[in-house]
Write a protein that holds these residues in place. Structure first.
Motif, PDB file in Angstrom:
ATOM      1  N   LEU B  44       0.830  -1.197   0.000  1.00  8.83           N
ATOM      2  CA  LEU B  44       0.000   0.000   0.000  1.00  8.83           C
ATOM      3  C   LEU B  44       0.870   1.255   0.000  1.00  8.83           C
ATOM      4  O   LEU B  44       0.667   2.176  -0.805  1.00  8.83           O
ATOM      5  CB  LEU B  44      -0.907  -0.016   1.233  1.00  8.83           C
ATOM      6  CG  LEU B  44      -1.910   1.124   1.341  1.00  8.83           C
ATOM      7  CD1 LEU B  44      -2.846   1.105   0.133  1.00  8.83           C
ATOM      8  CD2 LEU B  44      -2.700   1.011   2.618  1.00  8.83           C
ATOM      9  N   ALA B  45       1.839   1.252   0.877  1.00 11.34           N
ATOM     10  CA  ALA B  45       2.733   2.409   0.948  1.00 11.34           C
ATOM     11  C   ALA B  45       3.445   2.611  -0.379  1.00 11.34           C
ATOM     12  O   ALA B  45       3.580   3.736  -0.870  1.00 11.34           O
ATOM     13  CB  ALA B  45       3.752   2.197   2.068  1.00 11.34           C
ATOM     14  N   LEU B  46       3.872   1.493  -0.955  1.00 10.66           N
ATOM     15  CA  LEU B  46       4.602   1.558  -2.215  1.00 10.66           C
ATOM     16  C   LEU B  46       3.736   2.200  -3.300  1.00 10.66           C
ATOM     17  O   LEU B  46       4.181   3.089  -4.046  1.00 10.66           O
ATOM     18  CB  LEU B  46       5.019   0.145  -2.610  1.00 10.66           C
ATOM     19  CG  LEU B  46       6.265   0.006  -3.483  1.00 10.66           C
ATOM     20  CD1 LEU B  46       7.428   0.731  -2.850  1.00 10.66           C
ATOM     21  CD2 LEU B  46       6.590  -1.464  -3.665  1.00 10.66           C
ATOM     22  N   VAL B  47       2.491   1.766  -3.383  1.00 17.89           N
ATOM     23  CA  VAL B  47       1.597   2.292  -4.423  1.00 17.89           C
ATOM     24  C   VAL B  47       1.313   3.772  -4.174  1.00 17.89           C
ATOM     25  O   VAL B  47       1.263   4.579  -5.114  1.00 17.89           O
ATOM     26  CB  VAL B  47       0.291   1.477  -4.467  1.00 17.89           C
ATOM     27  CG1 VAL B  47      -0.682   2.092  -5.465  1.00 17.89           C
ATOM     28  CG2 VAL B  47       0.571   0.050  -4.853  1.00 17.89           C
ATOM     29  N   ALA B  48       1.203   4.110  -2.898  1.00 17.13           N
ATOM     30  CA  ALA B  48       0.958   5.511  -2.577  1.00 17.13           C
ATOM     31  C   ALA B  48       2.114   6.381  -3.044  1.00 17.13           C
ATOM     32  O   ALA B  48       1.912   7.420  -3.679  1.00 17.13           O
ATOM     33  CB  ALA B  48       0.750   5.663  -1.079  1.00 17.13           C
ATOM     34  N   PHE B  49       3.316   5.917  -2.744  1.00 18.24           N
ATOM     35  CA  PHE B  49       4.496   6.666  -3.210  1.00 18.24           C
ATOM     36  C   PHE B  49       4.553   6.697  -4.719  1.00 18.24           C
ATOM     37  O   PHE B  49       4.966   7.689  -5.311  1.00 18.24           O
ATOM     38  CB  PHE B  49       5.768   6.054  -2.635  1.00 18.24           C
ATOM     39  CG  PHE B  49       5.949   6.324  -1.169  1.00 18.24           C
ATOM     40  CD1 PHE B  49       5.820   7.623  -0.686  1.00 18.24           C
ATOM     41  CD2 PHE B  49       6.243   5.311  -0.272  1.00 18.24           C
ATOM     42  CE1 PHE B  49       5.984   7.885   0.662  1.00 18.24           C
ATOM     43  CE2 PHE B  49       6.407   5.567   1.071  1.00 18.24           C
ATOM     44  CZ  PHE B  49       6.267   6.854   1.536  1.00 18.24           C
ATOM     45  N   ALA B  50       4.160   5.587  -5.347  1.00 16.47           N
ATOM     46  CA  ALA B  50       4.190   5.524  -6.812  1.00 16.47           C
ATOM     47  C   ALA B  50       3.308   6.616  -7.404  1.00 16.47           C
ATOM     48  O   ALA B  50       3.679   7.284  -8.369  1.00 16.47           O
ATOM     49  CB  ALA B  50       3.715   4.147  -7.282  1.00 16.47           C
ATOM     50  N   ARG B  51       2.137   6.797  -6.776  1.00 14.79           N
ATOM     51  CA  ARG B  51       1.255   7.824  -7.319  1.00 14.79           C
ATOM     52  C   ARG B  51       1.869   9.211  -7.165  1.00 14.79           C
ATOM     53  O   ARG B  51       1.826  10.034  -8.056  1.00 14.79           O
ATOM     54  CB  ARG B  51      -0.096   7.780  -6.607  1.00 14.79           C
ATOM     55  CG  ARG B  51      -1.110   8.655  -7.289  1.00 14.79           C
ATOM     56  CD  ARG B  51      -2.297   8.893  -6.429  1.00 14.79           C
ATOM     57  NE  ARG B  51      -1.936   9.487  -5.139  1.00 14.79           N
ATOM     58  CZ  ARG B  51      -2.840  10.056  -4.341  1.00 14.79           C
ATOM     59  NH1 ARG B  51      -4.107  10.074  -4.675  1.00 14.79           N
ATOM     60  NH2 ARG B  51      -2.483  10.559  -3.192  1.00 14.79           N
ATOM     61  N   GLU B  52       2.484   9.397  -5.995  1.00 15.11           N
ATOM     62  CA  GLU B  52       3.052  10.717  -5.758  1.00 15.11           C
ATOM     63  C   GLU B  52       4.133  11.048  -6.782  1.00 15.11           C
ATOM     64  O   GLU B  52       4.217  12.154  -7.283  1.00 15.11           O
ATOM     65  CB  GLU B  52       3.634  10.777  -4.347  1.00 15.11           C
ATOM     66  CG  GLU B  52       4.169  12.158  -4.037  1.00 15.11           C
ATOM     67  CD  GLU B  52       4.553  12.274  -2.582  1.00 15.11           C
ATOM     68  OE1 GLU B  52       3.888  11.629  -1.756  1.00 15.11           O
ATOM     69  OE2 GLU B  52       5.523  12.991  -2.274  1.00 15.11           O
ATOM     70  N   ARG B  53       4.962  10.007  -7.106  1.00 11.54           N
ATOM     71  CA  ARG B  53       6.057  10.254  -8.053  1.00 11.54           C
ATOM     72  C   ARG B  53       5.649   9.953  -9.485  1.00 11.54           C
ATOM     73  O   ARG B  53       6.477  10.082 -10.384  1.00 11.54           O
ATOM     74  CB  ARG B  53       7.259   9.357  -7.694  1.00 11.54           C
ATOM     75  CG  ARG B  53       7.766   9.557  -6.287  1.00 11.54           C
ATOM     76  CD  ARG B  53       8.698  10.738  -6.239  1.00 11.54           C
ATOM     77  NE  ARG B  53       8.984  11.096  -4.849  1.00 11.54           N
ATOM     78  CZ  ARG B  53      10.140  10.817  -4.252  1.00 11.54           C
ATOM     79  NH1 ARG B  53      11.074  10.183  -4.892  1.00 11.54           N
ATOM     80  NH2 ARG B  53      10.316  11.194  -3.006  1.00 11.54           N
ATOM     81  N   LEU B  54       4.462   9.438  -9.677  1.00  6.11           N
ATOM     82  CA  LEU B  54       3.981   9.006 -10.990  1.00  6.11           C
ATOM     83  C   LEU B  54       4.942   7.980 -11.594  1.00  6.11           C
ATOM     84  O   LEU B  54       5.340   8.046 -12.752  1.00  6.11           O
ATOM     85  CB  LEU B  54       3.834  10.204 -11.944  1.00  6.11           C
ATOM     86  CG  LEU B  54       2.678  11.156 -11.625  1.00  6.11           C
ATOM     87  CD1 LEU B  54       2.626  12.285 -12.658  1.00  6.11           C
ATOM     88  CD2 LEU B  54       1.367  10.419 -11.613  1.00  6.11           C
ATOM     89  N   ALA B  55       5.357   7.026 -10.771  1.00  4.69           N
ATOM     90  CA  ALA B  55       6.321   6.020 -11.230  1.00  4.69           C
ATOM     91  C   ALA B  55       5.606   4.688 -11.414  1.00  4.69           C
ATOM     92  O   ALA B  55       5.193   4.047 -10.436  1.00  4.69           O
ATOM     93  CB  ALA B  55       7.449   5.863 -10.212  1.00  4.69           C
ATOM     94  N   VAL B  56       5.450   4.313 -12.672  1.00  2.00           N
ATOM     95  CA  VAL B  56       4.751   3.063 -12.957  1.00  2.00           C
ATOM     96  C   VAL B  56       5.580   1.865 -12.480  1.00  2.00           C
ATOM     97  O   VAL B  56       5.049   0.821 -12.120  1.00  2.00           O
ATOM     98  CB  VAL B  56       4.458   2.961 -14.464  1.00  2.00           C
ATOM     99  CG1 VAL B  56       3.590   1.758 -14.770  1.00  2.00           C
ATOM    100  CG2 VAL B  56       3.788   4.222 -14.950  1.00  2.00           C
TER     101      VAL B  56
END
Lengths: 642, 100, 168
Positions: B44-56
């Motif tokens: 969950l944390a990982l996906v949240a960070f992914a959204r913040e950085r827009l990193a697929v």
């Protein structure tokens, strides 16, 4: 020529290798061993002849085989040399050695370990040759230790006998004291001269330390209130080394016990060659010794004291070989005293003649022992002159030579030492040596009387003459003991001239009065010894006291025990070490060492026991600890990320 | 838009609950479930960070984590079944013979 | 709107997790965990990760939880904690540690400077599963294949582990 001198030590070494690795049968072992030593003798003769063909100043051949040790400034070549002094030593070693090898074939016949015996004997000759041919102190030390090793092995050759192995160990340990001093001397020589070589190689290059003794003239070491000359320090250390190897006071106690070895070994190692190593060392290092007035005094007095001590001890022995052993110590004392007085040629002369006639006496004594089925106690002998005619005659010749009676070899050499003592004003030394020479005559007369005259006191054996392989060497040596003095007759002084390039000595004056008195004294004392023990022969009982005991009482007992030196060492040094060993074994080892070792073990065992509780086996506990770890890591990260 | 920090907070709470599950529960299967919960919290944390950085790429990583978690669950449960067969229990405290 | 949805989902997720932790019955635990997983999958939707939402539902909520339930019922291990805890002293410690961990991870998680979440065109492109698929089959092809291999090994391992009649 260089190749030739390498052959001299290598031939016996080949014999050693053959006896160790190839030969399995007794007969071959004896033939190969004797043959190779005899070959070495022939090679030595050729080398001497070639040496004689050179101009006297150039009579030194140095040959380096390879660089033995090369670490920084410490460089020792594996180098041997051949000069007049080495030549006479090598002649004695190989000549007498070859005869003793031949004699051993007969003497050791039937022994289960003859091959090993000859291997040791050949190794000994090799090492002895290295000792006298070495051109540096370290190689000399190799030979020095090598002969010590062979001596140990051969004294303990019949190691089944407890006494033999004990005597071997004793000889080894006592020698070690001298060796320690020798090593210190070596270190000192290297420290002050930067080399261990005796002489340079003659082709330019660095000179050996014996050629540069003047370098340390006047140099002193030690505390300000008592400085000593460096030359004194070095030569004194060498003297201690020599007292060990040459059985001088106070380290002479090993030699009488060394008689536990086979008799030819006693003849070769403990009479003719190895024990003269110390005398050779002093003669070789003559420039060092002469440079120190102090050491020379010590040398002379140690020699004289040893001569008298051992001479008196020899008078009271019952064992045929122990008489000769103490006599050897006494005669070595003569040589050492001669060195101390600066009479190096006389010392070497006496060394040579003594090597011959003492080897003869030992071999003849061996013949007696052989012919009487391993009897050594003279109280059980008597009247053997008819059963062993050749042995008897050769023995008497040897005894006459040792007693110093004209014209036998011993007379000339002993006379030279005494003459030197009197002409150089060493009156106390002269008196002691003269007295000792009278004692020598007495105990030889006593021994001849006890062994060969009278009637056989122990009828339990039938004496017989030894086989020819033993008697022929006896005859050869007897001839040598008769005419051996010719090499340095007072008028001709061949040996003095021959050794002149090495020892730089001029022939001394022949003292006719001294010769006459000494001969008269020797004849008188010899006759006295013979007379006392033939007329009192009936009073000698097996296991009983000496007839002279009645007149001299406890003094005689003291002489019999060699003035209790053994007991003194036993009670002080040996007992001290036993105490120390006992302390170490009973207290220090179990409580100190074991305590430490076990303590370390127990400490970690206890530690492990404590830590063991941490491993509960519960996964959840591990997870808990794991979580703590995670927390710590995170905390640290947080702390540093601030 | 919900701030990323809210998701991280939620992720931390879920992760802590997962840790507590491992530390407190004795039922091996529940312990296992707690581990899965922790994995999910991390995801969950990982996906949240992914959204913040827009990193697929982070989503790819989560995909891999889920796949490997599936494999892990399969093997882990198989191990549990084996243990249960020999020990006749799923209590992790019973499996504590390896100790000092 | 988003925030309300998030809060509701978060409450459901935490409730599911806590209920899983405290329920005595393992079957109940599994079902609560299922609830939690479902909530997390909704979270993925909220985080613009529709592909992961699908995966989470199928793999976790579907396959894995079924496996859990299956094993629990197969073994009959619904209640194994009736006996008293032998290391009960650990429980308060564990709670304390959990609390510490929570504090620390919250501090860590919120410590970094947070930029406001992006929006608009970029976010739409980010949430498109096609970009993820393209990445999977280009840049991450090797890890993808390796994952397949891991799954294969898992299958083989499970079969070997539970083979009857042969000691391993």
């Amino acid at each position: 020529m260089e190749l030739l001198i390498w052959l001299i030590p290598l031939l016996p070494f080949i014999g050693f290798l053959l006896n160790v690795f190839v030969i399995r049968r007794e007969r071959e072992a004896g033939l190969v061993a004797s043959g190779l030593v005899a070959a070495a003798f022939v090679v030595t003769l050729i080398a001497v002849a070639m040496l004689a063909g050179m101009p006297p100043e150039e009579r030194r051949i140095v040959s380096t085989a390879w660089e033995w040790i090369n670490t920084g400034s410490f460089r020792v070549p594996f180098a041997i040399m051949f000069d007049p002094l080495t030549a006479v030593m090598a002649l004695l070693i190989t000549g007498v050695g070859a005869l003793i090898h031949v004699y051993s074939i007969g003497y050791m016949h039937g022994d289960p370990r003859v091959v090993r015996y000859f291997a040791y004997l050949n190794l000994f000759v090799t090492m002895m040759l290295f000792l006298v041919m070495a051109n540096n102190l370290l190689l000399l030390f190799l030979g020095w230790e090598g002969v010590g090793l062979c001596s140990f092995l051969l004294i303990g050759f019949w190691f089944e006998r407890k006494s033999a192995s004990a005597a071997a160990v004793k000889a080894f340990v006592v020698n070690r004291i001298g060796d320690a001093a020798f090593i210190l001397a070596m270190l000192a020589v290297f420290a002050y001269f930067g080399t261990l070589n005796f002489y340079g190689d003659g082709e330019g290059g660095q000179l050996g330390f014996l050629e540069r003794v003047s370098d340390i003239a006047g140099l002193r070491i030690g505390p300000d209130w008592q400085p000593i000359f460096v030359s004194t320090a070095i030569s004194f250390l060498l003297l201690i080394g020599a007292t060990g190897k040459s059985a001088q006071f106070p380290l002479f106690v090993w030699l009488p016990d060394a008689m536990a070895g086979p008799t030819p070994v006693s003849a070769l190692i403990h009479a003719a060659t190895m024990v003269t190593g110390g005398v050779y060392l002093m003669a070789r290092a003559e420039p060092l010794f002469v440079a120190s007035f102090t050491t020379q005094g010590w040398v002379a007095w140690i020699g004289a004291l040893t001569a008298l001590l051992a001479g008196t001890a020899a008078m009271a022995q019952w064992d045929i070989k122990r008489v000769l052993a103490y006599s050897t110590v006494s005669q070595l004392g003569f040589m050492v005293a001669a060195c101390g007085m600066g009479a190096y040629v006389a010392a070497i002369f006496h060394l040579l003649t003594h090597g011959i006639f003492k080897a003869l006496l030992f071999l003849a004594a061996g013949s007696v022992i052989h012919g009487t089925h391993d009897t050594q106690d003279m109280r059980r002998m008597g009247g053997l002159k008819d059963a062993m005619p050749i042995t008897f005659r050769t023995y008497v010749i040897g005894a006459l030579a040792l007693a110093g009676i004209v014209p036998f070899a011993g007379f000339w050499s002993k006379d030279e030492i005494l003459a030197h003592a009197i002409s150089h004003g060493q009156t106390p030394i002269f008196v002691i040596l003269f007295l000792t020479s009278l004692l020598t005559a007495f105990y030889m007369g006593r021994q001849v009387a006890l062994v060969f005259f009278g009637t056989q006191r122990d009828p339990s054996y039938h004496p017989h003459e030894s086989p020819q392989v033993m008697t022929v060497p006896l005859v050869v040596l007897a001839v040598g003991a008769t005419i051996g003095g010719a090499i340095n007759l007072p008028v001709l002084h061949w040996l003095t001239d021959w050794l002149e390039p090495v020892l730089h000595e001029k022939a001394g004056e022949f003292n006719l009065w001294l010769a006459l008195i000494a001969t008269a004294g020797a004849v008188g004392m010899g006759y006295l010894g013979w007379w006392v023990y033939t007329t009192n022969a009936a009073k000698i009982k097996i296991g009983g006291k000496d007839p002279a005991y009645r007149y001299s009482g406890d003094i005689w007992e003291g002489m019999e025990e060699a003035w209790y030196f053994d007991r003194l060492y036993q009670r002080t040094v040996v007992a001290g070490f036993e105490r120390l060993a006992d302390f170490l074994a009973r207290v220090f080892d179990p409580q100190g060492v074991d305590g430490l070792v076990m303590g370390v073990g127990r400490f970690f065992g206890g530690l492990a026991n404590g830590v063991r509780a941490l491993q509960t086996g519960y996964v959840r506990t591990y997870a808990l600890v794991f979580t703590v770890g995670v927390l710590i890591v995170l905390g640290v990260m947080l702390w540093f990320a601030r | 838009m919900v701030p990323t920090s809210y998701y991280v907070l939620l992720s931390a709470i879920l992760f802590t609950i997962g840790v507590l599950g491992v530390l407190l529960r004795r039922n091996a299967i529940v312990v296992f479930m707690s581990v899965e919960l922790m994995l999910n919290a991390a995801n969950l944390a990982l996906v949240a960070f992914a959204r913040e950085r827009l990193a697929v790429e982070a989503q790819v990583l989560v995909f891999f984590v889920i796949t490997v978690a599936a494999a892990e669950v399969a093997v882990g449960l198989a191990l549990l079944v084996s243990i249960f067969r020999t020990k006749r229990t799923a209590d992790v405290d019973e499996v504590s013979t390896l100790k000092g | 709107m988003d925030l309300i949805l998030f809060l509701i989902t978060a409450v459901i997720a935490i409730t599911g997790a806590v209920a899983m932790l405290v329920s005595r019955n393992a079957v109940h635990s599994a079902l609560f965990l299922l609830l939690n997983f479902a909530a997390i999958s909704v979270m993925y939707l909220l985080l613009s990760a529709p592909f992961l939402f699908a995966i989470q539902l199928t793999v976790y909520a579907g396959a894995i939880m079924v496996l859990f339930l299956f094993v629990v019922m197969l073994l009959g291990a619904e209640k194994v904690e009736d006996a008293p805890d032998r290391i009960a002293w650990q429980q308060p410690l564990a709670l304390l540690l959990g609390l510490a961990l929570l504090v620390v991870s919250v501090v860590v998680g919120l410590g970094g400077a947070t930029t406001p979440p992006p929006a608009g065109e970029a976010l739409a492109q980010f949430s498109d599963p096609r970009s993820l698929g393209a990445l999977l089959f280009t840049d991450y092809l090797l890890p993808f294949e390796v994952t397949g291999f891991i799954l294969l090994i898992a299958v083989v391992g499970v079969v070997v582990l539970n083979q009857r009649g042969r000691k391993i």
